[in-house]
Scaffold this motif. Structure first.
Motif, short mmCIF file in Angstrom:
data_model
loop_
_atom_site.label_atom_id
_atom_site.label_comp_id
_atom_site.label_asym_id
_atom_site.label_seq_id
_atom_site.Cartn_x
_atom_site.Cartn_y
_atom_site.Cartn_z
N UNK A 67 0.82 -1.21 0.00
CA UNK A 67 0.00 0.00 0.00
C UNK A 67 0.85 1.25 0.00
N UNK A 68 1.95 1.23 0.77
CA UNK A 68 2.87 2.36 0.77
C UNK A 68 3.47 2.58 -0.61
N UNK A 69 3.79 1.48 -1.31
CA UNK A 69 4.34 1.57 -2.65
C UNK A 69 3.36 2.27 -3.59
N UNK A 182 3.98 -2.91 -9.14
CA UNK A 182 4.80 -1.89 -9.82
C UNK A 182 4.46 -1.85 -11.32
N UNK A 183 4.25 -3.01 -11.92
CA UNK A 183 3.93 -3.04 -13.35
C UNK A 183 2.60 -2.34 -13.64
N UNK A 184 1.61 -2.55 -12.77
CA UNK A 184 0.31 -1.88 -12.94
C UNK A 184 0.48 -0.36 -12.79
N UNK A 185 1.26 0.05 -11.81
CA UNK A 185 1.51 1.48 -11.61
C UNK A 185 2.21 2.09 -12.82
N UNK A 246 13.84 -3.37 -15.80
CA UNK A 246 13.47 -4.43 -14.85
C UNK A 246 12.45 -5.40 -15.46
N UNK A 247 11.42 -4.89 -16.12
CA UNK A 247 10.36 -5.77 -16.60
C UNK A 247 10.76 -6.51 -17.88
N UNK A 248 11.57 -5.91 -18.72
CA UNK A 248 12.01 -6.62 -19.92
C UNK A 248 12.92 -7.79 -19.56
N UNK A 462 11.11 2.96 -4.58
CA UNK A 462 11.15 1.73 -5.39
C UNK A 462 12.56 1.14 -5.38
N UNK A 463 13.55 2.01 -5.52
CA UNK A 463 14.94 1.55 -5.53
C UNK A 463 15.34 0.99 -4.17
#
Length: 513
Positions: A67-69, A182-185, A246-248, A462-463
């Motif tokens: 939730x904080x993210x 994170x991907x949805x954001x 990151x996602x690739x 995030x980092x």
């Protein structure tokens, strides 16, 4: 019959209580709206949601961290749209200390495994925090207000997020959950940028651009620089470059075909978002990130393919004029122009800063670098010179001693992560996801020479969370190994009797999604 009646009566009591509670809640909300206006009514309406969030957080603090993210991702947007003049960093302060409270409350009712946070990244962040706290006594500091403003984002967030992540998210499923959230954001951020590009800016964004002066850096001769829900285009470009890398890379390590496609689609969307941000230095994130991944992969074919692609992209942008008519390609190509006027100005500013920093080995004090220092030190020479770089800002505020310490900490974290990927981690998928995080962070670190992005909201949180996951990876590897042992266990055999070295002979399959 009497027993049945008693049961019916006992069941009806909770129903009556729930009904009365709902009716009372509706009455209170209606009263707040009619007597105190929209803000009070909205605040009271949010109470049930807050109570539900509290309940879930107490049951599982990892939910609160996710939730904080999410909240962290929209802080700058909320500040621009609704909270004019309010220090938006206080929102992240509240979210972090809410998570601290959840951990402490959980410790009252059950044992918390504090040793989860006994890692190198915790020690490194603690050392940096102590150094920054001691900057309060820096004789060069003009006002303690600057220290108060800077210490939170520069040191406290780093330490607290690292520790909280390790304490509450020490299961492999939480790493994967963080990536999904994170991907949805990321998709939401790209969608908002597309709305800005094809529909236009809303009233709050126009106010920021044309009243508060954002247009000076965001509507320029090369075109409009879009910033989405981020504070500015540079921050947006860094966040999208980080997500792209990151996602690739993560997509390569999933067995599920649909998950692969989804993550590649997110990476492609993030790439587009990075390009329309118009932030030339953001190109450093994929260039450096993929270069690090090529080294970490230790796969000859991947190394060769990666080297060819990176060199090919560099040659295309630096030595050709193909696609020069396209504004996005033209902007990207200008990132390699060392004669660029803005680049030369930055070099000149660094020369001016260097002259002023000769007698300041511990810096001018936290918060005393660049334009932000004009609030409490309007006549200070260093407040008149833009830092334009995360590392220059660290140099100005903490001195050459602080800069070397900061760089050393970053290199230690990335180096330790690389060592784990290369020599310690056995699970293929975990190794790939960890390498993706290391590569993304490396790219942002390189970009931070040109922009102050490393600790910015939301990229910084995030980092820091990613750094914690890197140091949790040996624990994840052990968890996955034990799950693999149980999966292949022979009935009647004692798993504990197995020699740890014999475990490597078991089939090394990818973790299932």
């Amino acid at each position: 019959m009497e027993l049945h009646g008693n049961i019916t009566a006992s069941l009806s009591i909770p129903r009556i209580a729930v009904g009365l509670l709902i009716a009372g809640g509706v009455t209170v909300i209606a009263y707040a709206f009619t007597h105190y206006g929209l803000p009070a009514g909205a605040a009271v309406s949010m109470l049930p949601i807050g109570l539900c969030a509290l309940w879930f957080s107490l049951r599982n603090p990892a939910v609160s961290m996710l939730g904080m993210l999410v909240l962290n991702y929209f802080i700058m947007y909320l500040g621009r749209e609704f909270l004019h003049g309010v220090p938006v960093g206080l929102i992240l302060d509240g979210a972090i200390f809410f998570n601290v409270a959840m951990v402490l409350m959980q410790a009252l009712v059950q044992r918390v495994e504090w040793r989860r946070a006994a890692t190198g990244v915790t020690l490194a962040s603690a050392i940096w925090m102590i150094y920054c706290v001691l900057e309060l006594f820096n004789p060069q500091s003009i006002s303690p207000k600057g220290w108060t403003m800077a210490i939170r984002s520069l040191a406290f967030y780093f330490f607290l997020i690292v520790v909280l992540t390790q304490l509450t998210m020490a299961r492999y499923k939480y790493l994967k959950a963080m990536l999904v959230v994170w991907s949805v954001l990321t998709l939401v951020a790209v969608l908002k940028a597309l709305v800005q590009k094809y529909v236009g800016f809303n009233a709050a964004e126009n106010y920021w651009l044309f009243v508060e002066g954002g247009s000076v850096t965001h509507i320029i001769y090369t075109g409009v620089r879009y910033f989405s829900v981020y504070s500015d285009a540079a921050n947006f470009g860094a966040g999208m470059g980080l997500a792209m890398v990151v996602f690739s890379i993560s997509a390569l390590y999933y067995e599920n075909r649909w998950m692969k496609i989804y993550l590649l689609a997110v990476a492609a969307a993030a790439c587009y978002g990075m390009l329309i941000s118009g932030t030339r230095s953001a190109l450093a994130v994929p260039f450096a990130g993929y270069a690090v991944f090529v080294v970490l992969s230790r796969n000859f074919r991947m190394v060769m393919a990666g080297v060819i692609l990176i060199i090919g992209a560099f040659i295309f942008l630096n030595f050709t004029s193909i696609g020069q008519g396209n504004s996005i390609i033209r902007r990207a190509r200008s990132a390699f122009n060392t004669q660029d006027a803005s680049f030369q100005v930055r070099l000149e500013n660094q020369d001016r800063i260097r002259a002023l920093m000769k007698d300041k080995p511990f810096g001018a004090g936290l918060g005393h670098g660049g334009g932000k220092a004009k609030v409490f030190a309007p006549n200070a020479p260093l407040s008149q010179i833009p830092t334009d770089s995360w590392f220059v800002m660290i140099w100005v505020e903490t001195g050459i001693v602080g800069l070397l310490l900061h760089i050393g900490i970053l290199l230690y974290i990335l180096g330790r992560g690389a060592f784990l990927v290369a020599f310690r981690l056995r699970n293929n998928q975990l190794r790939g996801l960890t390498a993706a995080l290391i590569s993304g962070i490396s790219g942002v670190v390189v970009m931070s020479y040109g922009n102050e992005v490393l600790g910015q909201i939301p990229t910084g949180a995030i980092i820091y969370m990613s750094m914690a996951f890197i140091f949790l990876s040996p624990r994840f590897d052990k968890e996955l190994e034990e799950a693999e042992l149980e999966k292949h266990a022979v009935p009647g055999k004692n798993l504990l009797a197995l020699n740890p070295r014999s475990r490597t002979a078991l089939p090394s399959t990818l973790a299932k999604e």
